[in-house]
Design a protein around this motif. Structure first.
Motif, PDB file in Angstrom:
ATOM      1  N   TYR A  54     -60.244  36.316  53.906  1.00 62.78           N
ATOM      2  CA  TYR A  54     -60.875  35.155  53.274  1.00 62.78           C
ATOM      3  C   TYR A  54     -59.822  34.174  52.752  1.00 62.78           C
ATOM      4  O   TYR A  54     -59.886  32.982  53.029  1.00 62.78           O
ATOM      5  N   VAL A  55     -58.846  34.691  52.020  1.00 59.56           N
ATOM      6  CA  VAL A  55     -57.848  33.831  51.380  1.00 59.56           C
ATOM      7  C   VAL A  55     -56.919  33.189  52.408  1.00 59.56           C
ATOM      8  O   VAL A  55     -56.535  32.033  52.251  1.00 59.56           O
ATOM      9  N   LEU A  56     -56.548  33.916  53.445  1.00 57.28           N
ATOM     10  CA  LEU A  56     -55.579  33.403  54.416  1.00 57.28           C
ATOM     11  C   LEU A  56     -56.211  32.625  55.565  1.00 57.28           C
ATOM     12  O   LEU A  56     -55.503  32.073  56.393  1.00 57.28           O
ATOM     13  N   ASN A  57     -57.528  32.578  55.612  1.00 56.01           N
ATOM     14  CA  ASN A  57     -58.221  31.799  56.637  1.00 56.01           C
ATOM     15  C   ASN A  57     -58.589  30.444  56.042  1.00 56.01           C
ATOM     16  O   ASN A  57     -59.390  30.356  55.111  1.00 56.01           O
ATOM     17  N   LYS A  63     -63.719  26.505  51.453  1.00 57.89           N
ATOM     18  CA  LYS A  63     -65.058  26.452  50.842  1.00 57.89           C
ATOM     19  C   LYS A  63     -64.971  26.546  49.319  1.00 57.89           C
ATOM     20  O   LYS A  63     -65.822  26.019  48.608  1.00 57.89           O
ATOM     21  N   ASP A  64     -63.956  27.261  48.829  1.00 55.42           N
ATOM     22  CA  ASP A  64     -63.749  27.422  47.385  1.00 55.42           C
ATOM     23  C   ASP A  64     -62.498  26.698  46.899  1.00 55.42           C
ATOM     24  O   ASP A  64     -62.011  26.969  45.807  1.00 55.42           O
ATOM     25  N   TYR A  65     -61.950  25.828  47.729  1.00 54.42           N
ATOM     26  CA  TYR A  65     -60.776  25.008  47.383  1.00 54.42           C
ATOM     27  C   TYR A  65     -59.560  25.862  47.031  1.00 54.42           C
ATOM     28  O   TYR A  65     -58.808  25.548  46.128  1.00 54.42           O
ATOM     29  N   VAL A  66     -59.361  26.954  47.771  1.00 58.36           N
ATOM     30  CA  VAL A  66     -58.201  27.822  47.545  1.00 58.36           C
ATOM     31  C   VAL A  66     -57.335  27.945  48.799  1.00 58.36           C
ATOM     32  O   VAL A  66     -56.500  28.844  48.893  1.00 58.36           O
ATOM     33  N   GLN A  67     -57.511  27.028  49.741  1.00 56.70           N
ATOM     34  CA  GLN A  67     -56.758  27.104  50.992  1.00 56.70           C
ATOM     35  C   GLN A  67     -55.287  26.749  50.769  1.00 56.70           C
ATOM     36  O   GLN A  67     -54.942  26.015  49.862  1.00 56.70           O
ATOM     37  N   PHE A  68     -54.465  27.319  51.637  1.00 53.81           N
ATOM     38  CA  PHE A  68     -53.040  27.011  51.616  1.00 53.81           C
ATOM     39  C   PHE A  68     -52.782  25.777  52.467  1.00 53.81           C
ATOM     40  O   PHE A  68     -53.552  25.450  53.368  1.00 53.81           O
ATOM     41  N   ARG A  69     -51.663  25.127  52.185  1.00 52.63           N
ATOM     42  CA  ARG A  69     -51.216  23.988  52.986  1.00 52.63           C
ATOM     43  C   ARG A  69     -49.934  24.372  53.711  1.00 52.63           C
ATOM     44  O   ARG A  69     -49.320  25.398  53.431  1.00 52.63           O
ATOM     45  N   GLU A  70     -49.504  23.507  54.619  1.00 55.08           N
ATOM     46  CA  GLU A  70     -48.293  23.753  55.396  1.00 55.08           C
ATOM     47  C   GLU A  70     -47.065  23.910  54.509  1.00 55.08           C
ATOM     48  O   GLU A  70     -46.175  24.711  54.800  1.00 55.08           O
ATOM     49  N   ASP A  71     -47.004  23.194  53.405  1.00 53.19           N
ATOM     50  CA  ASP A  71     -45.824  23.252  52.542  1.00 53.19           C
ATOM     51  C   ASP A  71     -45.880  24.370  51.508  1.00 53.19           C
ATOM     52  O   ASP A  71     -44.973  24.528  50.710  1.00 53.19           O
ATOM     53  N   LYS A  91     -45.165  30.001  56.171  1.00 55.18           N
ATOM     54  CA  LYS A  91     -45.816  28.745  55.781  1.00 55.18           C
ATOM     55  C   LYS A  91     -47.316  28.968  55.619  1.00 55.18           C
ATOM     56  O   LYS A  91     -47.916  29.761  56.348  1.00 55.18           O
ATOM     57  N   GLY A  92     -47.890  28.250  54.687  1.00 50.56           N
ATOM     58  CA  GLY A  92     -49.298  28.434  54.347  1.00 50.56           C
ATOM     59  C   GLY A  92     -50.284  28.190  55.467  1.00 50.56           C
ATOM     60  O   GLY A  92     -51.419  28.655  55.404  1.00 50.56           O
ATOM     61  N   ASN A  93     -49.881  27.486  56.496  1.00 49.22           N
ATOM     62  CA  ASN A  93     -50.792  27.226  57.615  1.00 49.22           C
ATOM     63  C   ASN A  93     -50.488  28.117  58.816  1.00 49.22           C
ATOM     64  O   ASN A  93     -50.973  27.871  59.908  1.00 49.22           O
ATOM     65  N   ASN A  94     -49.695  29.169  58.627  1.00 47.49           N
ATOM     66  CA  ASN A  94     -49.272  30.028  59.734  1.00 47.49           C
ATOM     67  C   ASN A  94     -49.514  31.488  59.368  1.00 47.49           C
ATOM     68  O   ASN A  94     -48.583  32.279  59.281  1.00 47.49           O
ATOM     69  N   THR A  95     -50.774  31.854  59.157  1.00 48.78           N
ATOM     70  CA  THR A  95     -51.085  33.156  58.573  1.00 48.78           C
ATOM     71  C   THR A  95     -51.675  34.169  59.548  1.00 48.78           C
ATOM     72  O   THR A  95     -51.933  35.299  59.160  1.00 48.78           O
ATOM     73  N   ASP A  96     -51.865  33.804  60.807  1.00 54.90           N
ATOM     74  CA  ASP A  96     -52.499  34.723  61.760  1.00 54.90           C
ATOM     75  C   ASP A  96     -51.717  36.023  61.921  1.00 54.90           C
ATOM     76  O   ASP A  96     -52.300  37.109  61.935  1.00 54.90           O
ATOM     77  N   GLU A  97     -50.395  35.924  62.042  1.00 58.18           N
ATOM     78  CA  GLU A  97     -49.582  37.130  62.206  1.00 58.18           C
ATOM     79  C   GLU A  97     -49.629  38.002  60.948  1.00 58.18           C
ATOM     80  O   GLU A  97     -49.654  39.229  61.038  1.00 58.18           O
ATOM     81  N   LEU A  98     -49.650  37.356  59.770  1.00 54.39           N
ATOM     82  CA  LEU A  98     -49.773  38.124  58.529  1.00 54.39           C
ATOM     83  C   LEU A  98     -51.061  38.944  58.526  1.00 54.39           C
ATOM     84  O   LEU A  98     -51.051  40.128  58.185  1.00 54.39           O
ATOM     85  N   LEU A  99     -52.156  38.326  58.910  1.00 53.54           N
ATOM     86  CA  LEU A  99     -53.437  39.038  58.926  1.00 53.54           C
ATOM     87  C   LEU A  99     -53.417  40.223  59.885  1.00 53.54           C
ATOM     88  O   LEU A  99     -53.920  41.300  59.559  1.00 53.54           O
ATOM     89  N   SER A 100     -52.805  40.049  61.028  1.00 54.74           N
ATOM     90  CA  SER A 100     -52.705  41.159  61.986  1.00 54.74           C
ATOM     91  C   SER A 100     -51.917  42.312  61.395  1.00 54.74           C
ATOM     92  O   SER A 100     -52.306  43.481  61.521  1.00 54.74           O
ATOM     93  N   THR A 101     -50.813  42.007  60.734  1.00 53.96           N
ATOM     94  CA  THR A 101     -49.967  43.043  60.144  1.00 53.96           C
ATOM     95  C   THR A 101     -50.684  43.732  58.993  1.00 53.96           C
ATOM     96  O   THR A 101     -50.591  44.960  58.835  1.00 53.96           O
ATOM     97  N   ILE A 102     -51.401  42.974  58.175  1.00 55.31           N
ATOM     98  CA  ILE A 102     -52.162  43.552  57.055  1.00 55.31           C
ATOM     99  C   ILE A 102     -53.158  44.581  57.573  1.00 55.31           C
ATOM    100  O   ILE A 102     -53.321  45.652  56.994  1.00 55.31           O
TER     101      ILE A 102
END
Length: 156
Positions: A54-57, A63-71, A91-102
């Motif tokens: 939820y947080v990294l997507n 939807k809850d204004y908690v998204q990350f930005r590129e910076d 970077k905050g907009n590059n989270t797909d690999e993090l989710l896979s590892t999690i």
């Protein structure tokens, strides 16, 4: 306040939050310490993965204004009895690999959040030894007395 006024006010608030989140706020550095101890097997790990999805997507988090930005910068420290790994900076907009590892990590061992936090501050924030980082932290809390009230810690 009538219904139309409430809807207009609600839209103004949403626009202001969106503007702040996407344009005005300063970049963030966020550290997630993720518990992979044995007690997280089954439902615990499922909840951890769901929360991080939820947080990294961006679509979900916005939807809850908690998204990350590129910076924004993200670090993740998975732990159980000790720090299992260090992921980041990402970077905050590059989270797909993090989710896979999690999702791949398996819970095991006991829970030791304290050494995880100390290691983070020692290696990243203060760039000092673990003891110096803890002493610095406690000195600031105790009015710069230099006294440390922490339990003894291991050198990293």
């Amino acid at each position: 306040m009538n219904t139309k006024s409430r809807i207009e006010l609600n839209n103004i608030i949403k626009d202001a939050l969106g503007l702040y989140q996407n344009e005005l706020r300063k970049p963030m550095v966020v550290v997630f310490c993720l518990d992979y101890s044995g007690s997280m097997q089954g439902n615990g790990k499922q909840q951890l993965v769901s929360a991080m999805e939820y947080v990294l997507n961006e679509e979900n988090a916005s939807k809850d204004y908690v998204q990350f930005r590129e910076d924004d910068i993200i670090y993740i420290l998975p732990f159980s009895s000790y720090v299992l790994d260090k992921w980041g900076p990402v970077k905050g907009n590059n989270t797909d690999e993090l989710l896979s590892t999690i999702k791949e990590y398996k819970p095991t061992g006991s829970t030791n959040i304290y050494d995880t936090v100390v290691e983070w501050f020692a290696t990243r924030a203060f760039n000092k030894s673990a003891e110096d980082a803890v002493n610095n932290c406690n000195s600031n809390k105790q009015g710069n007395t230099g006294k440390c009230d922490c339990r003894p810690i291991k050198k990293m």
